[in-house]
Design an enzyme around this catalytic site. Sequence first.
Site, PDB file in Angstrom:
ATOM      1  N   SER A   1      -7.882  -6.401   2.169  1.00 10.90           N
ATOM      2  CA  SER A   1      -6.436  -6.551   1.944  1.00 10.90           C
ATOM      3  C   SER A   1      -5.740  -6.711   3.273  1.00 10.90           C
ATOM      4  O   SER A   1      -6.156  -6.150   4.288  1.00 10.90           O
ATOM      5  CB  SER A   1      -5.865  -5.320   1.237  1.00 10.90           C
TER       6      SER A   1
ATOM      7  N   TYR B   1      -5.006   3.719   0.939  1.00 12.01           N
ATOM      8  CA  TYR B   1      -5.431   2.368   0.572  1.00 12.01           C
ATOM      9  C   TYR B   1      -5.698   1.537   1.833  1.00 12.01           C
ATOM     10  O   TYR B   1      -6.762   0.926   1.976  1.00 12.01           O
ATOM     11  CB  TYR B   1      -4.346   1.709  -0.287  1.00 12.01           C
TER      12      TYR B   1
END
Lengths: 249, 256
Positions: free
Chosen positions: A142, A155
Amino acid sequence: MEASNPFSLGDKKIFVTGSSAGIGKEIARSCSLMDASVILSGRDEGRLQETLGQLKQNAGNNFIKADLKDDADLDYIVENLPVLNGLILNAGMVKTVPAAYIKRSDLEEVFDVNFTSSVILVQKLLSKKKIAKGGSICFISSVAANYVNLGNSIYSASKGAVNSFTKALALELSSKNIRVNAILPGFIQTGILSNSKIDEDQIKEHKKKYPLGFGRPEDIANAAVFLMSDASQWMTGSLMTVDGGYSIK
Amino acid sequence: MEQFTLKGKNIVITGASSGIGKVCAVECAKMGATVILLGRDTKRLKEVEGEIDALGTAGDYSSFSIDLSENLEGLTDIIDEAVQKHGKLSGFIHAAGIEKTMPIASMKAKDYENLFSVNVVSGLELAKIASKKKYVADKASFVYISSITAVIGRVGVVGYAATKGAIVAGARSMALELAQKGINVNVISPGTILTPMMVKYLDSIPEEEKAKRKEGFPLGLGAPEDVANTAIFLLSDAAKWITGQNIIVDGGYTAR
């Protein structure tokens, strides 16, 4: 299209994790459209069946229902997979927790899904020689690994771990001519989103940060096809950001 | 599969008469593009035309002789003529570049100026012209060929590396500015590529140095096609949501 197309995935067997919905499903569909045999995996048999039905017909297409957090399931996957030419590690999760509220169980949950399970799967595949010479491994990481959002520290950290592992694995597997790269997507509009708690105003505000607007699952799938194909045969250890310009400001 | 082809796209390639640019031109033609070749050497451009003819794909092309180190005024006329002949542009690959290996103590201001004029200024001018409304198609992709020396150090290439870093930085801001026109802008940074010139150079140096030059590339040295295929991906509709990026294609060199 003629067989000499460098982007063709004909004769390649590709395993995609988290492929019953969202980005993973689109990756599976795109790989199959480029003539790969695609093996899906996810936890929901009904959705796996549905995705399988949407792939371009190929005798090698299949799915394996499994929970990647479970080591026995990972063994079951490895046992049932053919020798792979491609592996796309897409399964992942988001959990928003401000740092002051992080619990050990949050960390374990996010890292387990986003990082540890993928690493253990790779380890098991390597030890059983289930990744062919000349094969290609692609992590779906990501852009949040490098450009963070409030509340998403776990995350981001888990995706940072994925990026570091990508490079280290690339170096280790280069002698077998197995390539390892990662795609770092920005915000992708998927069906999953419409079920989430994020409100519309927040999304509108976030969209302003994207010079080319939000992405579609196809945008990530196309990059994955490129990294699976022989067109990228000299690429390894690369982190490819696919984010409509989000991170360049 | 059609999102990976270049059918119906008019692509300008600078430095098309040799090395990476030449292979980019031929491979783009192979993928269905109409290619507009810019290079210094007319005779060598003819050879590239011959290679495209030999593909038998009947792809259209034009070629123009121009020295990008001195004749930037001619660039507008060339683009104008190409657009009149083939239609609006879907993008370019700026592969023109000069290399100079020289210790910093021996570099003169003029050497830096030469490097920057071809490697950077001509590429930025090309973007200015090619992004004009009358020349650019509804969607377009600009691709610059940089080098991993934009992100890693190598003795003797201070000037060259500076030009390659400039392109990476410039492309990022250009991507933001041109996003509203539907243009994506990206850079490819290759490691050492076995172009005919590189092969000749490697053959000319002692075995020991040659080994040194190859060392550090876990997948060995690259082929021009490796760069060309990445460029095709970035020019294709498949990469429309990628912009401002520096794509490293280096056989793992910078992973270490």
